[in-house]
Structure formats: C-alpha cells, structure tokens
Design an enzyme around this catalytic site. Structure first.
Site, PDB file in Angstrom:
ATOM      1  N   LYS A  54      -4.332   7.689  -5.079  1.00  0.00           N
ATOM      2  CA  LYS A  54      -2.929   7.958  -5.435  1.00  0.00           C
ATOM      3  C   LYS A  54      -2.746   7.857  -6.946  1.00  0.00           C
ATOM      4  CE  LYS A  54      -1.434   6.609  -0.879  1.00  0.00           C
ATOM      5  NZ  LYS A  54      -0.968   5.585   0.052  1.00  0.00           N
ATOM      6  N   GLN A  98       1.327  -0.350  -0.197  1.00  0.00           N
ATOM      7  CA  GLN A  98       0.221   0.133   0.639  1.00  0.00           C
ATOM      8  C   GLN A  98       0.122  -0.708   1.912  1.00  0.00           C
ATOM      9  OE1 GLN A  98      -1.800   2.926  -0.076  1.00  0.00           O
ATOM     10  NE2 GLN A  98      -2.359   2.577   2.059  1.00  0.00           N
ATOM     11  N   ASP A 121       7.408   6.721   0.414  1.00  0.00           N
ATOM     12  CA  ASP A 121       6.693   6.847   1.688  1.00  0.00           C
ATOM     13  C   ASP A 121       7.623   7.336   2.797  1.00  0.00           C
ATOM     14  OD1 ASP A 121       3.961   6.443   1.653  1.00  0.00           O
ATOM     15  OD2 ASP A 121       4.098   4.254   1.764  1.00  0.00           O
TER      16      ASP A 121
END
Ligand code: NDP
Length: 284
Positions: A54, A98, A121
């Site tokens: 990422k 994460q 997200d």
C-alpha cells in the site's frame, strides 16, 4: 470458444495512472499531496506485506503515506488515541488500520473510531449504511474492484441475474449491494445454501468469494456467464489458485478473471481511488 480473460493487472495499472493524475491535481490545488495513514499492530507477516504494498502504491501515485507501527502488546486505548489523533490531523485524508488486530483489541470499536470521512477501507458502519441505502460513500476496496472489472469488461448488469457466493462483510455482502445498485437481480449464497451448483448455474454474472480452492467447477457455470473469482488460496505446493476451477471454467464462461492477476491487484488500486475521493471530499 474459451472465455476472454479479464486482465485485472492491466486494469489496476490504468486506475493507478488515473489516481496519479488526480493526486497531482490535488497537490497543485491545495499545496500538499493527499495523505494516507496506515496503522499496523504487531508482527503479522501477511499484514506487513500488505502495508508495504500500500505504501509503495501511494509513492507511485504521488500520495503521501505514513506508517504508524504499534507493538502487538499495545493497549486498545493506545490504538484508539492514535486513530483519534489521525482523525484530527489536517495532513491526513485517509486512515487505514490493517486487519486483523490482536485478539485483545476490539476491531469493531477501532473501525467505529475512524472518522467516516477518512475511512478509506469503507468498513465504518456509516459508510456501510450509506452503501445500503444508495448514498455516496467510501466503498470497500475489493468489492469496488470487482465492480470496476465488470464495468471495464463491458458487462451490462441491468436486469441480469448475478449470484454472489460468500456473504462476508468485506466482500460478499458489499459486492451484492453494489450489483443490486446496478439493477442486477442478486442472489447471495453461503455455507448453508442448498444445491449451490444449481443456484450458480442460474447466474449470468457469478462472483465467488469463499476462500476454498477451486470449489466452483466448470459444470456449475452457465455457458456464456461472466465469472469473477475473488478467492486467493495457497496450495501446499505453493501454487496460488482461486475459488473457481479456472481450467474448467474458462471453457464455459464468456469472460473470467484469473488468479493471480484478476481481482487481487484491484484492491490496492481502488484504495488509491478512495484516498483521492476522501481527500477531495474533505475539501468540500
Ligand atoms: P470469509 O471467510 O469471511 O467468508 C467466506 C464466505 O464463504 C462465508 O460467507 C461462508 O459462508 C462462505 N462459504 C464458506 N464455505 C462455503 C461453501 N462450502 N459453500 C458456500 N459458501 C461457503 O472470506 P472473505 O470474504 O474474507 O474472503 C473470501 C476469499 O476472497 C478468500 O479466498 C480471500 O483470501 C479472498 N479475498 C481476496 C481479496 C483480494 O483479492 N484483494 C480481499 C479479500 C478477500 P458462511 O457465512 O455461511 O460461513
């Protein structure tokens, strides 16, 4: 005639190029690049790979990224305080924690603490709710990537029968809502679905997100159907396969995503898009 292959790698690359153009526009307009904060807790090797990928994608697109690594023994309060400080940070437009988190930390609480406007997200209940009722929102990256693949493959969804195998909160449910929003007639299958092969055979568009290597066989697929395989499974011999038996399915479908090189590369590309959407939206 074998199915055409939907090239997720190439489509993801073109999305990242578009993101780089938008990032440059943002930087020129606002005097700083869009900013993503990535939070990682503990030493999960898979999470480390995802976070590194990422950050690399951000660098390629001209998005500023910063990593916040907390030890696996950090407290929930420490993590929540970090998230709150990132919510207030004017240089940060997107926050990504994460997953998975260590067992002693309540994942739902952490996700709910992220400012929904920075929730790149798309997991915050506000974004999930807005997706449900068809309002603009930050959409989860993998399902958004599936939709982009279907769109770029030139597949018309209106009135088609779309079947989704899997009902997880991160893939199955959101992709079902996105297909519905495009006017498909959607069937959602799961581990208790009876006669799954027959249900799959009704689909014009079949999206599979189960996590079981090559579960969907060629004779589960309606001739000419479009097959999107979200699954990523590592076999004992290290080979990577999807949830669909590709060699069989490719002979029946009209278009299909490979594994690897299908849905996989799309997730990070859509994350870049979400960072830009969040950054521009925060400026009103
Ligand atoms: P989950 O384990 O959260 O969900 C799996 C779903 O599949 C569940 O709804 C489950 O049903 C259903 N299921 C399991 N076994 C069967 C069965 N025998 N028949 C029918 N349905 C079944 O997985 P995820 O949604 O997180 O991920 C699915 C796959 O996608 C995995 O391979 C994962 O690695 C991959 N993935 C890929 C991503 C990417 O490309 N970037 C991102 C995210 C995931 P039930 O609800 O009844 O238990």
């Amino acid at each position: 005639m074998p199915a055409s292959i939907i090239d997720g790698k190439a489509i993801a690359a073109s999305i990242r190029e578009g993101a780089a153009v938008r990032a440059a526009e943002y930087t020129q307009k606002y005097g700083r690049p869009p900013g993503l904060a990535v939070v990682i807790v503990g030493e999960n090797p898979a999470s480390r790979v995802y976070v590194n990928n990422k950050k690399k994608a951000c660098a390629q697109c001209g998005i500023y990224s910063e990593e916040h690594a907390l030890p696996g023994f950090c407290t929930e309060d420490q993590l929540l305080d970090l998230v709150r400080s990132l919510n207030d940070d004017p240089n940060i437009d997107g926050i990504l924690v994460q997953l998975p988190l260590p067992d002693h930390i309540n994942e739902a609480k952490v996700i709910e603490t992220i400012d929904p406007a920075k929730d790149v997200d798309g997991f915050h209940p506000i974004n999930v709710g807005n997706l449900m009722i068809g309002r603009p929102c930050l959409r989860p990256c993998t399902p958004a990537g599936v939709m982009e693949l279907i769109k770029r493959a030139g597949v018309e969804l209106k009135g088609k029968r779309a079947t989704v195998v899997g009902r997880s909160n991160i893939v199955g449910k959101p992709v079902s809502l996105m297909l519905l929003a495009e006017h498909a007639t959607v069937t959602i299958c799961h581990s208790r679905t009876q006669d799954l092969p027959a249900v799959c055979r009704e689909a014009d568009v079949l999206v599979v997100a189960v996590g079981r290597p090559e579960m969907v066989r060629g004779d589960w697929i309606r001739p000419g159907a479009v097959v999107i395989d979200v699954g990523i499974n590592r076999l004992p011999d290290k080979k990577l396969v999807g949830d669909v038996a590709f060699d069989e399915a490719v002979e029946v479908a009209s278009a299909i995503t490979p594994v690897p090189g299908g849905v996989g590369p799309m997730t990070i590309a859509m994350l870049m898009n979400n960072c830009l959407d969040a950054a521009f939206a925060l400026r009103g």
